[in-house]
Design an enzyme around this catalytic site. Sequence first.
Site, short mmCIF file in Angstrom:
data_model
loop_
_atom_site.label_atom_id
_atom_site.label_comp_id
_atom_site.label_asym_id
_atom_site.label_seq_id
_atom_site.Cartn_x
_atom_site.Cartn_y
_atom_site.Cartn_z
N CYS A 123 17.58 4.26 17.51
CA CYS A 123 17.63 5.34 18.55
C CYS A 123 16.33 5.59 19.03
CB CYS A 123 18.08 6.77 18.06
SG CYS A 123 19.98 7.01 17.58
N CYS A 145 23.78 4.24 20.78
CA CYS A 145 22.93 3.41 19.76
C CYS A 145 23.85 2.39 18.96
CB CYS A 145 22.28 4.48 18.66
SG CYS A 145 21.22 3.66 17.26
N CYS A 187 -0.99 -5.27 9.53
CA CYS A 187 -1.90 -4.87 8.55
C CYS A 187 -2.82 -6.01 8.08
CB CYS A 187 -0.91 -4.58 7.25
SG CYS A 187 0.20 -5.71 7.00
N CYS A 211 23.80 3.84 14.95
CA CYS A 211 24.34 5.02 14.49
C CYS A 211 25.69 5.21 15.39
CB CYS A 211 23.35 6.08 14.09
SG CYS A 211 22.46 6.69 15.59
N ARG A 239 -6.56 -1.06 -1.07
CA ARG A 239 -5.44 -0.05 -0.66
C ARG A 239 -4.26 0.09 -1.82
NH1 ARG A 239 -5.30 -4.48 1.77
NH2 ARG A 239 -3.27 -5.16 2.26
N ASN A 249 6.86 -4.71 7.97
CA ASN A 249 7.50 -5.28 9.36
C ASN A 249 8.99 -4.69 9.67
OD1 ASN A 249 10.09 -7.00 8.40
ND2 ASN A 249 8.29 -7.16 6.78
N ALA A 264 0.83 -1.20 0.20
CA ALA A 264 -0.10 -0.03 -0.08
C ALA A 264 0.89 1.29 0.11
CB ALA A 264 -1.08 -0.04 1.15
#
Length: 344
Positions: free
Chosen positions: A174, A246, A188, A249, A71, A131, A39
């Site tokens: 993060c 994190c 969904c 990053c 959709r 997902n 979608a």
Amino acid sequence: MSSNSNSERYSRQILFAGIGAEGQRRLSNSRAAIIGCGALGSAQAEALARAGVGTLQIVDRDFVELSNLQRQTMFTESDAAERLPKAVACANHIEEVNSDIKVEPKIVDANHSNIEALIADADVVLDGTDNFATRYLINDACVKNEVNWIYGAAVGSYGVTMTIRPQQTPCLRCIFPEAPPAASAPTCDTSGVIMPIISVVAAVQVSEALKLLTGDCKSLHNSLMQFDVWRNEWRKIALGSKLPDCPTCGLGEYETLNAESREFAAVMCGRHAVQISPSASASIDLEALGRKLASAGEVKANDYLLRFRTGDYELTVFQDARSIIRGTDDIATARSLYSKYIGN
Ligand SMILES: [Zn+2]
């Protein structure tokens, strides 16, 4: 197409002060990658194609079904009847919308072995997946390779989006160190979704993509933006700074890119289906497979995939030897059907 007809095609967008002739030129020289063409991916692909983004890469592992049409605006009843791969159906329709741009359909499952190649050279990556496992994969690949990407999700009447500029903004990890329960519990397919929230989330994602591609970074929304079109709620949570520790990053660990974390088999988002992928890259002769299976059940095929029905199960096999096995949520059952009918 001549520059005259181009200026006619894009005249309203060129008149828009945020884009102008220079912005339009930048869009036509840009490359966007859409990962997942359901979608959100449909809406993103159509909008970016109409806007004249020069090259679109459409990545999707699945084929069109009737339940998508409510959709997923890039697909038609005939796509569902033919069970065309979504990437191919989307590319066909884009050709009718804007034949000046280049579209590269990829019928693959985005995973650790291909994600870096799929996002390489992209000026922006748009999340059209359903997902969190794939979103973390996109996040790892995009942060590692410093490619901007735009997270988006929708379920029911609720949607959320955020733009990630590696090292400039917090990354997905993060903000969500682990997949949020709202994304892992109802999906969904189990709790439904209405098209208007898709339109809202995709509209913000595409707007952000256009800002990035035209270089107008000061106009980015810099927030986690949330919407509920049924409860009439709209929220914008300002992003703080990125987390120094994190894993992605901050520490550069990119755990989803490691081969060890690859899943050979995965239950698909409420589809009552399991996807089985070969452990190494492979290709399969679908015609030969069709001949072999003809005595064991009903076989139908198109240029891209083969469908085999036996008892309560339906196996769809792609050229890369990947299979989507419908009729079970059980990985062991799906694996045994795969080895019985396809091999290994
Ligand atoms: Zn981060």
